[in-house]
Design a protein around this motif. Structure first.
Motif, short mmCIF file in Angstrom:
data_model
loop_
_atom_site.label_atom_id
_atom_site.label_comp_id
_atom_site.label_asym_id
_atom_site.label_seq_id
_atom_site.Cartn_x
_atom_site.Cartn_y
_atom_site.Cartn_z
N GLU A 49 0.82 -1.21 0.00
CA GLU A 49 0.00 0.00 0.00
C GLU A 49 0.86 1.27 0.00
O GLU A 49 0.44 2.32 0.46
N GLY A 50 2.05 1.14 -0.52
CA GLY A 50 2.91 2.31 -0.64
C GLY A 50 3.05 2.69 -2.10
O GLY A 50 2.18 2.41 -2.91
N TYR A 51 4.18 3.36 -2.44
CA TYR A 51 4.36 3.75 -3.83
C TYR A 51 5.84 3.98 -4.12
O TYR A 51 6.63 4.24 -3.23
N LEU A 52 6.17 3.84 -5.39
CA LEU A 52 7.51 4.13 -5.85
C LEU A 52 7.49 5.53 -6.44
O LEU A 52 6.57 5.90 -7.15
N HIS A 53 8.50 6.31 -6.17
CA HIS A 53 8.51 7.70 -6.61
C HIS A 53 9.91 8.12 -7.02
O HIS A 53 10.88 7.37 -6.89
N PHE A 54 10.02 9.33 -7.53
CA PHE A 54 11.31 9.86 -7.98
C PHE A 54 11.74 11.05 -7.13
O PHE A 54 12.59 11.84 -7.56
N GLY A 55 11.15 11.19 -5.97
CA GLY A 55 11.52 12.28 -5.08
C GLY A 55 12.96 12.19 -4.61
O GLY A 55 13.61 13.22 -4.37
N ASP A 56 13.47 10.98 -4.50
CA ASP A 56 14.86 10.81 -4.05
C ASP A 56 15.85 11.46 -5.02
O ASP A 56 16.91 11.94 -4.61
N SER A 57 15.51 11.48 -6.31
CA SER A 57 16.40 12.10 -7.28
C SER A 57 16.55 13.59 -7.00
O SER A 57 17.63 14.16 -7.20
N LEU A 122 26.99 16.19 -11.78
CA LEU A 122 27.17 14.78 -12.14
C LEU A 122 28.65 14.47 -12.35
O LEU A 122 29.28 14.95 -13.28
N THR A 123 29.21 13.67 -11.46
CA THR A 123 30.60 13.23 -11.55
C THR A 123 30.65 11.78 -11.07
O THR A 123 29.64 11.22 -10.61
N VAL A 171 17.03 9.00 -12.86
CA VAL A 171 16.45 10.34 -13.08
C VAL A 171 17.44 11.42 -12.66
O VAL A 171 17.60 12.44 -13.34
N PHE A 172 18.13 11.19 -11.55
CA PHE A 172 19.13 12.15 -11.07
C PHE A 172 20.24 12.34 -12.10
O PHE A 172 20.66 13.47 -12.38
N TYR A 173 20.73 11.25 -12.68
CA TYR A 173 21.80 11.34 -13.66
C TYR A 173 21.36 12.17 -14.87
O TYR A 173 22.12 13.00 -15.39
N ILE A 174 20.14 11.95 -15.32
CA ILE A 174 19.62 12.66 -16.50
C ILE A 174 19.46 14.16 -16.20
O ILE A 174 19.90 15.02 -16.97
N VAL A 175 18.83 14.45 -15.07
CA VAL A 175 18.59 15.85 -14.69
C VAL A 175 19.91 16.57 -14.41
O VAL A 175 20.11 17.72 -14.82
N ALA A 176 20.81 15.89 -13.71
CA ALA A 176 22.10 16.49 -13.37
C ALA A 176 22.90 16.82 -14.63
O ALA A 176 23.53 17.89 -14.72
N ALA A 177 22.89 15.93 -15.60
CA ALA A 177 23.61 16.16 -16.84
C ALA A 177 23.05 17.39 -17.57
O ALA A 177 23.80 18.20 -18.10
#
Length: 203
Positions: A49-57, A122-123, A171-177
């Motif tokens: 009853e939870g969810y997967l999200h991209f907030g961590d990125s 991104l490094t 998602v972090f890698y894409i946004v950071a780049a």
């Protein structure tokens, strides 16, 4: 005497503190972004009853930009608000603590002299940071699930617990780049630090 001048400039740059008001504003902005990315950009999971999200990125991004205390605050507040918005307030205190510690691996490596490209997000170092932060998420929610539900529920979630950290890292890698291409960190540094000298890092 000529050799001591560059060192003096570096020392002044290192001792330069970020503008508290501007840093607080950026922290509030990141907290809002983290809350939205967590509560609304998500995939529900019927198993717990939870969810997967991209907030961590967005937490990873905030941790690359903000000083440690502010990064932890933005991450905690953003995660806490996301659980309230999602209608799972019982998870909010646990999420706040976990998300705050998600910022710690980034900050620890940023304090290290091994981190050289401090005008970039991104490094190779930040890739390692995202992995370490992902482990914090996995362990943290294992303990939280054990506390709120049961050990059995926590164990059942182990086979799929890596999906969220992996998705957030990608998602972090894409946004950071993309942000690096726009020289985002250099521009924000100039706002946080009112100095003509280019600061070596945010923290």
């Amino acid at each position: 005497m000529q050799k001591t001048e560059p060192k003096t400039v570096k020392e002044k740059t290192k001792k330069t503190k970020p503008n508290a008001l501007i840093t607080l504003c950026f922290s509030a902005l990141f907290a809002a972004i983290i809350a939205v990315a967590t509560a609304f950009i998500k995939v529900n999971t019927a198993s717990d009853e939870g969810y997967l999200h991209f907030g961590d990125s967005m937490i990873y991004l905030a941790s690359c930009v903000l000083p440690l205390p502010y990064a932890m605050l933005a991450s905690a507040v953003g995660g806490f608000l996301a659980d309230l918005i999602a209608g799972v307030p019982m998870w909010a205190p646990f999420t706040a603590v976990i998300k705050a510690f998600n910022a710690v691996p980034f900050a620890l490596l940023y304090y290290s002299n091994r981190y050289k490209k401090k005008d970039k997000i991104l490094t190779g170092a930040t890739v390692g940071m995202s992995v370490a932060s992902g482990l914090v998420t996995i362990v943290g929610y294992f303990l939280a699930t054990w506390t709120l539900l049961s050990l059995e529920s926590a164990v059942v979630g182990i086979p799929t617990c890596w999906i969220q950290p992996l998705g957030s890292a990608i998602v972090f890698y894409i946004v950071a780049a993309a942000l690096d291409a726009a020289k985002f960190k250099t521009r924000v540094n100039r706002l946080l630090y009112k100095t003509k000298n280019k600061p070596s890092s945010f923290i």
